[in-house]
Design a protein around this motif. Structure first.
Motif, short mmCIF file in Angstrom:
data_model
loop_
_atom_site.label_atom_id
_atom_site.label_comp_id
_atom_site.label_asym_id
_atom_site.label_seq_id
_atom_site.Cartn_x
_atom_site.Cartn_y
_atom_site.Cartn_z
N ARG A 185 -100.09 90.72 41.61
CA ARG A 185 -101.44 91.09 41.19
C ARG A 185 -101.75 90.44 39.84
O ARG A 185 -100.92 90.42 38.94
N LYS A 218 -106.17 90.38 49.35
CA LYS A 218 -106.21 91.75 48.85
C LYS A 218 -106.81 91.76 47.45
O LYS A 218 -106.54 90.86 46.64
N ARG A 265 -107.94 94.65 44.17
CA ARG A 265 -107.86 96.01 43.64
C ARG A 265 -109.16 96.26 42.88
O ARG A 265 -109.54 95.48 42.01
N ARG A 323 -107.28 97.70 47.60
CA ARG A 323 -106.55 98.80 46.97
C ARG A 323 -107.53 99.47 46.02
O ARG A 323 -108.07 98.82 45.12
N GLY A 325 -107.93 101.79 43.07
CA GLY A 325 -107.16 102.37 41.99
C GLY A 325 -108.02 103.35 41.22
O GLY A 325 -109.08 102.99 40.73
N LEU A 355 -105.90 100.86 50.72
CA LEU A 355 -104.81 101.62 50.10
C LEU A 355 -105.38 102.34 48.89
O LEU A 355 -106.28 101.81 48.23
N SER A 408 -104.40 104.34 45.17
CA SER A 408 -103.41 104.70 44.15
C SER A 408 -104.13 105.53 43.09
O SER A 408 -105.26 105.24 42.71
#
Length: 175
Positions: A58, A101, A103, A130, A132, A172, A174
């Motif tokens: 990342r 991908k 985030r 993702r 976050g 996803l 987190s």
């Protein structure tokens, strides 16, 4: 939100399956700034990390130049790269041209409309997102909650509702 499907979902970052019974994936965060002057050396170091078992890497993406370099880098390395985007959804849109991908934190992207735009492009490109969520980047209406953990869960549930309303499951979370 009621969980409709209790079978673990597999999320894909490019060809790399995550979750759904697959092994835990090794990911790290690149800390040095990415620039044209260090591009070749960074590609070499990314491949070294891959040889050590790193499966995802990342990068912070603070501006359009970095986004463009990261897209170019994806064509030159063997592992999926992940763009870490804050505040500017247009950087996510650039990165989704090549990266499998990204985030994002929908609480700091700016608006539900911008999140939807990113999600639509991720869906079109087959990219994973993702989400976050952290205490420092909660949406404005949750920033003053006494129970920070509960506020983070609420933020994640709101983000999940947006993604769910768009039919997006390659995600996803987190916290």
């Amino acid at each position: 939100m009621e969980q409709k499907n209790k079978v673990p979902i597999t999320v894909f970052a490019g060809g790399l399956p995550i979750g759904g019974g697959h092994p835990v994936r090794l990911q790290t965060m690149w800390k040095a700034p990415l620039s044209e002057g260090v591009f070749t050396e960074t590609v070499r170091k990314v491949e070294l990390l891959a040889s050590y078992g790193c499966e995802l890497l990342r990068f912070a993406v603070p501006d359009a130049d970095t986004a463009a370099l990261l897209c170019r880098m994806q064509d030159n390395v063997s592992i999926p790269l992940v763009a870490d985007i804050h505040f500017d959804h247009t950087l996510a849109l650039i990165c989704l041209d090549k990266l499998p991908k990204i985030r994002i934190n929908p609480g700091n992207i700016g608006s539900a409309h911008k999140v939807r735009e990113v999600v639509r492009k991720a869906a079109d490109k087959g990219a994973a997102i993702r989400v976050g969520v952290n205490a420092g980047s909660l949406p404005a209406h949750l920033r003053n909650e006494d129970d920070v953990a509960a506020a983070m869960v609420s933020a994640a549930e709101e983000d999940l509702q947006i993604l769910d309303s768009l039919g997006f499951q390659n995600v996803l979370f987190s916290l």
